[in-house]
Design an enzyme around this catalytic site. Structure first.
Site, PDB file in Angstrom:
ATOM      1  N   GLY A 120       0.792  -1.240   0.000  1.00  0.00           N
ATOM      2  CA  GLY A 120       0.000   0.000   0.000  1.00  0.00           C
ATOM      3  C   GLY A 120       0.814   1.274   0.000  1.00  0.00           C
ATOM      4  O   GLY A 120       0.328   2.321   0.433  1.00  0.00           O
ATOM      5  N   ASN A 161       1.593   3.208  -2.459  1.00  0.00           N
ATOM      6  CA  ASN A 161       0.928   4.245  -3.265  1.00  0.00           C
ATOM      7  C   ASN A 161      -0.273   4.831  -2.523  1.00  0.00           C
ATOM      8  O   ASN A 161      -0.531   6.031  -2.605  1.00  0.00           O
ATOM      9  CB  ASN A 161       0.497   3.673  -4.624  1.00  0.00           C
ATOM     10  CG  ASN A 161       1.652   3.626  -5.600  1.00  0.00           C
ATOM     11  OD1 ASN A 161       2.070   4.656  -6.119  1.00  0.00           O
ATOM     12  ND2 ASN A 161       2.188   2.427  -5.826  1.00  0.00           N
ATOM     13  N   HIS A 181       0.005   1.300 -13.018  1.00  0.00           N
ATOM     14  CA  HIS A 181       0.642   0.081 -13.516  1.00  0.00           C
ATOM     15  C   HIS A 181       2.128   0.378 -13.705  1.00  0.00           C
ATOM     16  O   HIS A 181       2.482   1.432 -14.235  1.00  0.00           O
ATOM     17  CB  HIS A 181      -0.006  -0.347 -14.840  1.00  0.00           C
ATOM     18  CG  HIS A 181       0.588  -1.602 -15.393  1.00  0.00           C
ATOM     19  ND1 HIS A 181       0.340  -2.842 -14.829  1.00  0.00           N
ATOM     20  CD2 HIS A 181       1.442  -1.808 -16.420  1.00  0.00           C
ATOM     21  CE1 HIS A 181       1.015  -3.761 -15.503  1.00  0.00           C
ATOM     22  NE2 HIS A 181       1.687  -3.158 -16.469  1.00  0.00           N
ATOM     23  N   THR A 213     -10.517   0.697 -17.905  1.00  0.00           N
ATOM     24  CA  THR A 213     -11.489   0.197 -18.884  1.00  0.00           C
ATOM     25  C   THR A 213     -11.459  -1.332 -18.793  1.00  0.00           C
ATOM     26  O   THR A 213     -10.564  -1.896 -18.152  1.00  0.00           O
ATOM     27  CB  THR A 213     -11.128   0.672 -20.306  1.00  0.00           C
ATOM     28  OG1 THR A 213      -9.785   0.256 -20.588  1.00  0.00           O
ATOM     29  CG2 THR A 213     -11.226   2.186 -20.432  1.00  0.00           C
ATOM     30  N   GLU A 226     -10.478  -3.754 -20.562  1.00  0.00           N
ATOM     31  CA  GLU A 226      -9.262  -4.471 -20.944  1.00  0.00           C
ATOM     32  C   GLU A 226      -8.185  -4.263 -19.873  1.00  0.00           C
ATOM     33  O   GLU A 226      -7.947  -3.127 -19.430  1.00  0.00           O
ATOM     34  CB  GLU A 226      -8.760  -3.941 -22.294  1.00  0.00           C
ATOM     35  CG  GLU A 226      -7.786  -4.865 -22.977  1.00  0.00           C
ATOM     36  CD  GLU A 226      -7.368  -4.335 -24.349  1.00  0.00           C
ATOM     37  OE1 GLU A 226      -6.241  -4.618 -24.751  1.00  0.00           O
ATOM     38  OE2 GLU A 226      -8.181  -3.638 -24.982  1.00  0.00           O
ATOM     39  N   LEU A 227      -7.520  -5.339 -19.471  1.00  0.00           N
ATOM     40  CA  LEU A 227      -6.528  -5.282 -18.389  1.00  0.00           C
ATOM     41  C   LEU A 227      -5.396  -4.305 -18.718  1.00  0.00           C
ATOM     42  O   LEU A 227      -4.822  -4.355 -19.801  1.00  0.00           O
ATOM     43  CB  LEU A 227      -5.934  -6.690 -18.169  1.00  0.00           C
ATOM     44  CG  LEU A 227      -4.865  -6.806 -17.089  1.00  0.00           C
ATOM     45  CD1 LEU A 227      -5.477  -6.639 -15.707  1.00  0.00           C
ATOM     46  CD2 LEU A 227      -4.132  -8.140 -17.200  1.00  0.00           C
ATOM     47  N   ASP A 228      -5.059  -3.444 -17.733  1.00  0.00           N
ATOM     48  CA  ASP A 228      -3.950  -2.494 -17.869  1.00  0.00           C
ATOM     49  C   ASP A 228      -4.060  -1.697 -19.158  1.00  0.00           C
ATOM     50  O   ASP A 228      -3.114  -1.587 -19.963  1.00  0.00           O
ATOM     51  CB  ASP A 228      -2.598  -3.230 -17.782  1.00  0.00           C
ATOM     52  CG  ASP A 228      -2.409  -3.881 -16.431  1.00  0.00           C
ATOM     53  OD1 ASP A 228      -2.910  -3.354 -15.428  1.00  0.00           O
ATOM     54  OD2 ASP A 228      -1.780  -4.962 -16.379  1.00  0.00           O
ATOM     55  N   GLU A 235       6.235   6.492  -8.957  1.00  0.00           N
ATOM     56  CA  GLU A 235       4.802   6.211  -8.749  1.00  0.00           C
ATOM     57  C   GLU A 235       4.255   7.091  -7.636  1.00  0.00           C
ATOM     58  O   GLU A 235       3.142   7.599  -7.722  1.00  0.00           O
ATOM     59  CB  GLU A 235       4.592   4.728  -8.409  1.00  0.00           C
ATOM     60  CG  GLU A 235       4.898   3.795  -9.564  1.00  0.00           C
ATOM     61  CD  GLU A 235       4.287   2.410  -9.388  1.00  0.00           C
ATOM     62  OE1 GLU A 235       4.307   1.871  -8.261  1.00  0.00           O
ATOM     63  OE2 GLU A 235       3.790   1.872 -10.387  1.00  0.00           O
TER      64      GLU A 235
HETATM   65  C1  GAR Z   1       2.857  -0.781  -7.701  1.00  0.00           C
HETATM   66  O1  GAR Z   1       4.141  -0.831  -8.262  1.00  0.00           O
HETATM   67  C2  GAR Z   1       1.807  -0.763  -8.773  1.00  0.00           C
HETATM   68  O2  GAR Z   1       2.199  -0.105  -9.949  1.00  0.00           O
HETATM   69  C3  GAR Z   1       1.604  -2.227  -9.035  1.00  0.00           C
HETATM   70  O3  GAR Z   1       1.668  -2.837  -7.782  1.00  0.00           O
HETATM   71  C4  GAR Z   1       2.545  -2.074  -6.947  1.00  0.00           C
HETATM   72  C5  GAR Z   1       1.835  -1.822  -5.651  1.00  0.00           C
HETATM   73  O4  GAR Z   1       2.702  -1.275  -4.699  1.00  0.00           O
HETATM   74  N1  GAR Z   1       0.349  -2.484  -9.699  1.00  0.00           N
HETATM   75  C6  GAR Z   1       0.182  -3.411 -10.625  1.00  0.00           C
HETATM   76  O5  GAR Z   1       1.050  -4.176 -10.977  1.00  0.00           O
HETATM   77  C7  GAR Z   1      -1.215  -3.458 -11.212  1.00  0.00           C
HETATM   78  N2  GAR Z   1      -1.204  -4.119 -12.495  1.00  0.00           N
HETATM   79  P1  GAR Z   1       2.127  -0.641  -3.376  1.00  0.00           P
HETATM   80  O6  GAR Z   1       1.217  -1.697  -2.754  1.00  0.00           O
HETATM   81  O7  GAR Z   1       3.327  -0.374  -2.531  1.00  0.00           O
HETATM   82  O8  GAR Z   1       1.380   0.594  -3.743  1.00  0.00           O
END
Ligand code: GAR
Length: 211
Positions: free
Chosen positions: A12, A14, A109, A141, A143-145, A174
């Site tokens: 978590g 982000n 992503h 949307t 479609e994935l990613d 990010e």
């Molecule tokens: C992040 O790097 C995010 O971009 C990725 O998971 C991580 C979560 O980190 N998401 C994906 O791969 C979705 N396809 P966090 O839990 O520390 O935020």
């Protein structure tokens, strides 16, 4: 005041970056809830320690994706979200779920979409010999990613790069990109073009450059 509901599956970081930016920058928004499909998601602890309501909807308790998504949507909607923020939420979503939150659900992503949707993005970028990598915040949307891009952040791929070193530098970006995208959305600064792209109303750069 806009209600944000953030979905996580893991640490978590982000979500924390968004919650901290929301508080530090005085957004007209609050984190209404953090919801996870895993009870052991590390980010739930931060939410609980910071007075943010949490909920767990364990996908293993459901027979299929439709049933899981239906209950998840019920729980999310209990917090009256204006925006649903997928922050490392590692579930494939059904079209019905995505449709329910059309135009009000963002995802981050760890690649420069449309390159490398799916898993192991950093490894794949290194193996492909990419000289840059990065992250994408986009509107979700079916479609994935996939979906209109709100912000992208770029980092160089170094000659001696490993999956871990690249992941760490992308993650730093990010934590800049996602709060910015969410703040723009809250402030109504994003608009769709006729051909379905997302642009900033005042032309602010939607590209971030990292080191
Ligand atoms: C992040 O790097 C995010 O971009 C990725 O998971 C991580 C979560 O980190 N998401 C994906 O791969 C979705 N396809 P966090 O839990 O520390 O935020």
């Amino acid at each position: 005041m806009k209600n944000l509901v953030i979905l996580i599956s893991g640490r978590g970081s982000n979500m924390v970056a968004i919650a901290e930016a929301c508080a530090a920058e005085g957004w007209d928004a609050r984190i209404a809830a953090v919801i996870s499909n895993r009870s052991d998601a590390g980010g739930l602890v931060y939410a609980q320690q910071n007075g943010i309501p949490t909920a767990v909807v364990n996908h293993r308790d459901f027979e299929d994706r439709e049933a899981f998504d239906a209950t998840l949507a019920q729980v999310i909607d209990g917090f009256a979200p204006d925006l649903v923020v997928l922050a490392g939420f590692m579930r494939i979503l059904t079209p019905g779920f995505v449709q329910h939150y059309a135009g009000r659900m963002l995802n981050i992503h760890p690649s420069l979409l449309p390159a490398f949707p799916g898993l192991h993005t950093h490894r794949r970028a290194i193996e492909a010999g990419c000289k840059v990598a990065g992250t994408t915040v986009h509107v979700v949307t079916p479609e994935l990613d996939h979906g209109p891009i709100v912000v992208q952040a770029v980092v160089p791929v170094r000659p001696d790069e490993t999956e871990d070193t690249l992941a760490a530098r992308v993650l730093v970006m990010e934590h800049q990109a996602y709060p910015r995208a969410v703040r723009w959305w809250i402030e109504g600064l994003l608009e769709s073009t006729e051909d379905g792209r997302i642009v900033h109303r005042h032309g602010e750069s939607q590209a971030l450059m990292g080191g």
